[in-house]
Design a protein around this motif. Structure first.
Motif, PDB file in Angstrom:
ATOM      1  N   ARG A 149      20.510  71.725  54.529  1.00  0.00           N
ATOM      2  CA  ARG A 149      19.571  71.078  53.592  1.00  0.00           C
ATOM      3  C   ARG A 149      19.608  71.783  52.230  1.00  0.00           C
ATOM      4  O   ARG A 149      19.520  71.135  51.188  1.00  0.00           O
ATOM      5  N   LEU A 150      19.733  73.106  52.255  1.00  0.00           N
ATOM      6  CA  LEU A 150      19.851  73.862  50.998  1.00  0.00           C
ATOM      7  C   LEU A 150      21.143  73.493  50.264  1.00  0.00           C
ATOM      8  O   LEU A 150      21.154  73.333  49.035  1.00  0.00           O
ATOM      9  N   LYS A 151      22.228  73.334  51.040  1.00  0.00           N
ATOM     10  CA  LYS A 151      23.514  72.947  50.436  1.00  0.00           C
ATOM     11  C   LYS A 151      23.411  71.554  49.807  1.00  0.00           C
ATOM     12  O   LYS A 151      23.944  71.324  48.718  1.00  0.00           O
ATOM     13  N   ILE A 152      22.747  70.651  50.514  1.00  0.00           N
ATOM     14  CA  ILE A 152      22.581  69.287  49.974  1.00  0.00           C
ATOM     15  C   ILE A 152      21.820  69.326  48.657  1.00  0.00           C
ATOM     16  O   ILE A 152      22.191  68.655  47.688  1.00  0.00           O
ATOM     17  N   GLU A 153      20.786  70.138  48.612  1.00  0.00           N
ATOM     18  CA  GLU A 153      19.993  70.253  47.375  1.00  0.00           C
ATOM     19  C   GLU A 153      20.849  70.814  46.238  1.00  0.00           C
ATOM     20  O   GLU A 153      20.790  70.331  45.101  1.00  0.00           O
ATOM     21  N   ARG A 154      21.702  71.820  46.556  1.00  0.00           N
ATOM     22  CA  ARG A 154      22.598  72.396  45.532  1.00  0.00           C
ATOM     23  C   ARG A 154      23.613  71.357  45.058  1.00  0.00           C
ATOM     24  O   ARG A 154      23.922  71.262  43.868  1.00  0.00           O
ATOM     25  N   ALA A 155      24.113  70.578  46.012  1.00  0.00           N
ATOM     26  CA  ALA A 155      25.092  69.539  45.666  1.00  0.00           C
ATOM     27  C   ALA A 155      24.448  68.503  44.749  1.00  0.00           C
ATOM     28  O   ALA A 155      25.057  68.077  43.755  1.00  0.00           O
ATOM     29  N   ARG A 156      23.226  68.121  45.034  1.00  0.00           N
ATOM     30  CA  ARG A 156      22.535  67.126  44.201  1.00  0.00           C
ATOM     31  C   ARG A 156      22.276  67.667  42.790  1.00  0.00           C
ATOM     32  O   ARG A 156      22.387  66.921  41.809  1.00  0.00           O
ATOM     33  N   GLN A 157      21.940  68.946  42.714  1.00  0.00           N
ATOM     34  CA  GLN A 157      21.721  69.568  41.399  1.00  0.00           C
ATOM     35  C   GLN A 157      23.026  69.579  40.595  1.00  0.00           C
ATOM     36  O   GLN A 157      23.028  69.317  39.390  1.00  0.00           O
ATOM     37  N   ALA A 158      24.127  69.895  41.290  1.00  0.00           N
ATOM     38  CA  ALA A 158      25.444  69.906  40.628  1.00  0.00           C
ATOM     39  C   ALA A 158      25.787  68.504  40.123  1.00  0.00           C
ATOM     40  O   ALA A 158      26.333  68.343  39.022  1.00  0.00           O
ATOM     41  N   PHE A 159      25.454  67.486  40.900  1.00  0.00           N
ATOM     42  CA  PHE A 159      25.731  66.107  40.505  1.00  0.00           C
ATOM     43  C   PHE A 159      24.934  65.749  39.244  1.00  0.00           C
ATOM     44  O   PHE A 159      25.468  65.113  38.328  1.00  0.00           O
ATOM     45  N   LYS A 160      23.682  66.172  39.197  1.00  0.00           N
ATOM     46  CA  LYS A 160      22.845  65.897  38.016  1.00  0.00           C
ATOM     47  C   LYS A 160      23.449  66.531  36.767  1.00  0.00           C
ATOM     48  O   LYS A 160      23.330  66.000  35.662  1.00  0.00           O
ATOM     49  N   LYS A 161      24.114  67.688  36.960  1.00  0.00           N
ATOM     50  CA  LYS A 161      24.730  68.386  35.834  1.00  0.00           C
ATOM     51  C   LYS A 161      26.138  67.849  35.545  1.00  0.00           C
ATOM     52  O   LYS A 161      26.865  68.394  34.716  1.00  0.00           O
ATOM     53  N   LYS A 162      26.514  66.824  36.320  1.00  0.00           N
ATOM     54  CA  LYS A 162      27.831  66.195  36.191  1.00  0.00           C
ATOM     55  C   LYS A 162      28.967  67.143  36.545  1.00  0.00           C
ATOM     56  O   LYS A 162      30.103  66.981  36.087  1.00  0.00           O
ATOM     57  N   TYR A 171      29.164  69.613  49.197  1.00  0.00           N
ATOM     58  CA  TYR A 171      28.989  68.632  50.277  1.00  0.00           C
ATOM     59  C   TYR A 171      29.997  68.870  51.409  1.00  0.00           C
ATOM     60  O   TYR A 171      29.678  68.718  52.584  1.00  0.00           O
ATOM     61  N   ARG A 172      31.206  69.248  51.044  1.00  0.00           N
ATOM     62  CA  ARG A 172      32.254  69.479  52.055  1.00  0.00           C
ATOM     63  C   ARG A 172      31.898  70.632  52.982  1.00  0.00           C
ATOM     64  O   ARG A 172      32.363  70.690  54.120  1.00  0.00           O
ATOM     65  N   GLY A 173      31.079  71.559  52.491  1.00  0.00           N
ATOM     66  CA  GLY A 173      30.700  72.731  53.291  1.00  0.00           C
ATOM     67  C   GLY A 173      29.571  72.473  54.279  1.00  0.00           C
ATOM     68  O   GLY A 173      29.149  73.374  55.010  1.00  0.00           O
ATOM     69  N   ILE A 174      29.103  71.241  54.323  1.00  0.00           N
ATOM     70  CA  ILE A 174      27.985  70.929  55.228  1.00  0.00           C
ATOM     71  C   ILE A 174      28.495  70.768  56.652  1.00  0.00           C
ATOM     72  O   ILE A 174      29.441  70.020  56.917  1.00  0.00           O
ATOM     73  N   GLU A 175      27.852  71.478  57.564  1.00  0.00           N
ATOM     74  CA  GLU A 175      28.286  71.474  58.970  1.00  0.00           C
ATOM     75  C   GLU A 175      27.751  70.261  59.731  1.00  0.00           C
ATOM     76  O   GLU A 175      28.475  69.600  60.449  1.00  0.00           O
ATOM     77  N   TYR A 176      26.458  69.996  59.582  1.00  0.00           N
ATOM     78  CA  TYR A 176      25.828  68.908  60.346  1.00  0.00           C
ATOM     79  C   TYR A 176      25.733  67.662  59.462  1.00  0.00           C
ATOM     80  O   TYR A 176      24.731  67.411  58.828  1.00  0.00           O
ATOM     81  N   ARG A 177      26.805  66.870  59.499  1.00  0.00           N
ATOM     82  CA  ARG A 177      26.927  65.764  58.565  1.00  0.00           C
ATOM     83  C   ARG A 177      25.984  64.607  58.893  1.00  0.00           C
ATOM     84  O   ARG A 177      25.776  63.723  58.073  1.00  0.00           O
ATOM     85  N   GLU A 178      25.361  64.647  60.079  1.00  0.00           N
ATOM     86  CA  GLU A 178      24.432  63.571  60.449  1.00  0.00           C
ATOM     87  C   GLU A 178      23.164  63.562  59.596  1.00  0.00           C
ATOM     88  O   GLU A 178      22.427  62.583  59.582  1.00  0.00           O
ATOM     89  N   ILE A 179      22.924  64.642  58.853  1.00  0.00           N
ATOM     90  CA  ILE A 179      21.711  64.661  58.016  1.00  0.00           C
ATOM     91  C   ILE A 179      21.962  64.096  56.613  1.00  0.00           C
ATOM     92  O   ILE A 179      21.041  63.984  55.812  1.00  0.00           O
ATOM     93  N   LEU A 180      23.200  63.733  56.344  1.00  0.00           N
ATOM     94  CA  LEU A 180      23.509  63.130  55.043  1.00  0.00           C
ATOM     95  C   LEU A 180      22.914  61.723  54.959  1.00  0.00           C
ATOM     96  O   LEU A 180      23.043  60.936  55.888  1.00  0.00           O
ATOM     97  N   THR A 181      22.264  61.437  53.855  1.00  0.00           N
ATOM     98  CA  THR A 181      21.697  60.097  53.647  1.00  0.00           C
ATOM     99  C   THR A 181      22.787  59.176  53.083  1.00  0.00           C
ATOM    100  O   THR A 181      23.872  59.631  52.691  1.00  0.00           O
TER     101      THR A 181
END
Length: 197
Positions: A149-162, A171-181
């Motif tokens: 969940r922390l990685k997802i939040e970091r990925a979203r922040q990176a996306f906002k910064k383009k 996103y690639r480093g996420i282990e439990y991919r079932e939590i991806l929306t």
């Protein structure tokens, strides 16, 4: 270590009722923790136990038959007396009030616990255990997903910064991919396309 004096006084409120149904004093267990002294008192009748934990006031009340245990609150709620029960409702400066509330609630448990075969107790104890196990499972699951969940939040922040490359790699480093929306999946696809274009 002696039991807390206010506990001894409070038990006087319950003893007559317990004695009427042949519950005899079994034991005190006293201890000291970071919150101060606490006591656990048990009354017993054959295969049944009434257990009360006390620190500054009554902390918990448990009913046991054989190996099945159920808390006061869960027991009364399960029997349909959620609106009628008086304990627990609030902490009071009157230390004896909680004991009077427990005594009041005993009337709803006569048929099943005090004079009965504990059939409802055993059924509700199983339910309570299942609910507890489910909460533990969910808690473990949440813990398992915490880093992702922390990685997802970091990925979203990176996306906002383009920063699409950083977003994609996180996103690639996420282990439990079932939590991806679905939004996360679209973001990944967008980043992948953007990086390779």
């Amino acid at each position: 270590m002696q039991p807390l004096p206010e506990l001894v006084k409070g038990l006087e409120v319950l003893k007559l009722f317990l004695k009427y149904y042949d519950f005899a004093f079994d034991k005190y267990e006293n201890g000291k923790g970071s919150g101060g002294q606490f006591s656990v008192v048990t009354f017993k009748k054959n295969n049944k136990k009434f257990i009360l934990g006390y620190r500054y006031s009554i902390g918990y009340v448990i009913y046991q038959c054989d190996e099945s245990q159920v808390s006061h609150d869960f027991y009364l709620n399960g029997l349909g007396f959620a609106e009628q029960k008086q304990f627990p409702d609030f902490q009071s400066d009157d230390k004896l009030l909680a004991f009077h509330h427990v005594l009041h609630d005993f009337q709803y448990l006569i048929n099943d616990f005090f004079a009965g075969e504990c059939l409802q107790l055993k059924f509700l104890a199983k339910q309570q255990m299942e609910q507890l196990e489910e909460r533990i499972r969910k808690s473990k699951e949440e813990g398992k997903y915490q880093f992702d969940r922390l990685k997802i939040e970091r990925a979203r922040q990176a996306f906002k910064k383009k920063d699409y490359h950083q977003c994609y790699e996180t996103y690639r480093g996420i282990e439990y991919r079932e939590i991806l929306t679905e939004l996360d999946k679209k973001t990944i696809a967008y980043c992948r396309k953007h990086i390779h274009d």
